[in-house]
Motif scaffolding. Structure first.
Motif, PDB file in Angstrom:
ATOM      1  N   ILE A 120       0.865  -1.181   0.000  1.00 46.09           N
ATOM      2  CA  ILE A 120       0.000   0.000   0.000  1.00 46.09           C
ATOM      3  C   ILE A 120       0.897   1.224   0.000  1.00 46.09           C
ATOM      4  O   ILE A 120       1.859   1.291   0.774  1.00 46.09           O
ATOM      5  CB  ILE A 120      -0.912   0.048   1.246  1.00 46.09           C
ATOM      6  N   TRP A 148      -1.891  -1.220  -3.982  1.00 47.94           N
ATOM      7  CA  TRP A 148      -2.902  -0.163  -4.002  1.00 47.94           C
ATOM      8  C   TRP A 148      -2.215   1.166  -3.741  1.00 47.94           C
ATOM      9  O   TRP A 148      -1.537   1.343  -2.726  1.00 47.94           O
ATOM     10  CB  TRP A 148      -3.965  -0.400  -2.941  1.00 47.94           C
ATOM     11  N   VAL A 157      -8.107   5.527  -6.014  1.00 46.00           N
ATOM     12  CA  VAL A 157      -7.164   4.454  -5.717  1.00 46.00           C
ATOM     13  C   VAL A 157      -6.780   3.807  -7.042  1.00 46.00           C
ATOM     14  O   VAL A 157      -7.640   3.579  -7.906  1.00 46.00           O
ATOM     15  CB  VAL A 157      -7.744   3.412  -4.726  1.00 46.00           C
ATOM     16  N   ILE A 159      -5.097   0.457  -8.691  1.00 51.89           N
ATOM     17  CA  ILE A 159      -4.854  -0.944  -8.361  1.00 51.89           C
ATOM     18  C   ILE A 159      -3.850  -1.503  -9.364  1.00 51.89           C
ATOM     19  O   ILE A 159      -4.057  -1.433 -10.577  1.00 51.89           O
ATOM     20  CB  ILE A 159      -6.163  -1.756  -8.390  1.00 51.89           C
ATOM     21  N   LEU A 175     -12.381  -2.665  -1.932  1.00 54.03           N
ATOM     22  CA  LEU A 175     -11.277  -3.342  -2.600  1.00 54.03           C
ATOM     23  C   LEU A 175     -11.172  -4.777  -2.108  1.00 54.03           C
ATOM     24  O   LEU A 175     -11.427  -5.066  -0.943  1.00 54.03           O
ATOM     25  CB  LEU A 175      -9.972  -2.599  -2.318  1.00 54.03           C
TER      26      LEU A 175
END
Length: 193
Positions: A120, A148, A157, A159, A175
């Motif tokens: 992340i 992400w 966001v 991906i 998600l």
């Protein structure tokens, strides 16, 4: 006044992995990453909003992992020595348990020479979106299976999946950890509201 991040071109110095490790542990007040080309990136600390966003997203990952016991979760203070030669610190990361346990105790204690399975990143106000997108591509090139990238400014966001085209979704969004994080779902509302 300096504006961070700052990239230092140290290709001619060619720090070994041990020298880079010693540089980082000797100067813990400086957050440093290293590109595959050997450049050092001096990172700025994040402010309250970004720090809160990072920990909130990471907390959900920790809760899921405590329940499943499928791997190990890491904070933004962890530097991973990636297979492509970069040394990077995602805002949160996860490594599947058998891959983590295959490392020696020495490798686990220092900067683990492994690519996380999941990362992340949260864009802070001082971050360039293009720089973070390049970092996400570097993760994929190193074997990260799912990533992400949260962009609070745009309420989006991105991906990233190994072998697939990046997807962008507006927030709020739900998600899925897909086959990388089985059973993990994350509901993300709008940031900063």
């Amino acid at each position: 006044m300096l504006t961070l991040p700052i990239t230092l071109d140290l290709k001619t110095v060619n720090l070994t992995d041990e020298q880079f490790y010693q540089l980082c542990v000797t100067n813990p007040e400086i957050q440093v990453e290293r590109t595959p080309q050997g450049d050092l990136i001096l990172m700025s600390p994040v402010g309250g909003d970004s720090g809160n966003q990072e920990i909130e997203l990471g907390a959900d990952l920790v809760i899921w992992n405590r329940r499943t016991k499928l791997g190990k979760v890491f904070s933004s203070s962890t530097i991973f020595r990636l297979p492509n030669g970069g040394d990077r610190s995602p805002d949160a990361a996860w490594v599947e348990l058998s891959r983590w346990e295959a490392l020696t105790p020495e490798q686990r204690r220092k900067f683990p020479p492994i690519s996380p399975d999941f990362v992340i990143e949260v864009r802070s106000p001082s971050d360039s979106l293009k720089t973070l997108q390049n970092k996400m591509q570097e993760y994929l090139d190193s074997g990260v299976r799912l990533g992400w990238l949260f962009n609070p400014k745009a309420q989006q966001v991105e991906i990233y999946r190994l072998g697939n085209v990046k997807e962008t979704h507006g927030l709020p969004a739900t998600l899925s950890g897909e086959d990388v994080l089985p059973g993990f779902t994350l509901r993300v509302n709008s940031f900063g509201e």
